[in-house]
Write a protein that holds these residues in place. Structure first.
Motif, PDB file in Angstrom:
ATOM      1  N   SER A  53       0.833  -1.209   0.000  1.00 29.57           N
ATOM      2  CA  SER A  53       0.000   0.000   0.000  1.00 29.57           C
ATOM      3  C   SER A  53       0.863   1.253   0.000  1.00 29.57           C
ATOM      4  CB  SER A  53      -0.934  -0.009   1.206  1.00 29.57           C
ATOM      5  OG  SER A  53      -0.195  -0.137   2.408  1.00 29.57           O
ATOM      6  N   SER A  73      -4.367   3.399  -7.321  1.00 24.32           N
ATOM      7  CA  SER A  73      -5.329   3.352  -6.225  1.00 24.32           C
ATOM      8  C   SER A  73      -6.632   4.055  -6.574  1.00 24.32           C
ATOM      9  CB  SER A  73      -4.716   3.956  -4.961  1.00 24.32           C
ATOM     10  OG  SER A  73      -3.594   3.208  -4.550  1.00 24.32           O
ATOM     11  N   ASN A  76      -8.560   1.600  -8.401  1.00 27.25           N
ATOM     12  CA  ASN A  76      -8.598   0.269  -7.776  1.00 27.25           C
ATOM     13  C   ASN A  76      -8.082  -0.806  -8.729  1.00 27.25           C
ATOM     14  OD1 ASN A  76      -9.730   1.380  -5.440  1.00 27.25           O
ATOM     15  ND2 ASN A  76     -11.793   1.155  -6.237  1.00 27.25           N
TER      16      ASN A  76
END
Length: 115
Positions: A53, A73, A76
């Motif tokens: 992440s 991000s 997604n």
């Protein structure tokens, strides 16, 4: 729960390129790393690449310098850019998401490298 859907596999000649995509949905915020695995016929599933992440990446020695994992991000999405493909890269490629409590898998996408 996290759902993963891979796309982008296909047939390519040695030396060619493909980009795999993995669309994630569901509890996206719980994911702490995304990975690509592959499994060739008669072989065990092996880790190919991982992105955390925080954006840290790591690769199997067999694909270093040829494959690049990336994460968007905002969309997604996770990608695996595969260059200089070799016959031995032929496998089903799976997207994988790891949360603090679970591991999720996509259905896989076939990559075949053949002349």
């Amino acid at each position: 729960q996290v759902q993963l859907v891979e796309s982008g596999g296909g047939l390519v000649q040695p030396g060619g390129s493909l980009r795999l995509s993995c669309a994630a949905s569901g509890s996206i915020s719980s994911i702490n790393r995304m990975r690509w695995f592959r499994q060739a016929p008669g072989k065990e599933r092996e880790l190919v690449a991982v992105v955390t992440s925080g954006g840290i990446t790591n690769y199997a020695d067999s694909v270093k310098g040829r494959f690049t994992i990336s994460r968007d991000s905002g969309k997604n999405m996770v990608y695996l850019q595969m260059n200089s493909l070799k016959l031995e890269d032929t496998a089903v490629y799976y997207c994988n998401a790891v949360t603090y409590s679970d591991v999720y898998w996509g259905q896989g996408t076939q990559v075949t490298v053949s002349s």
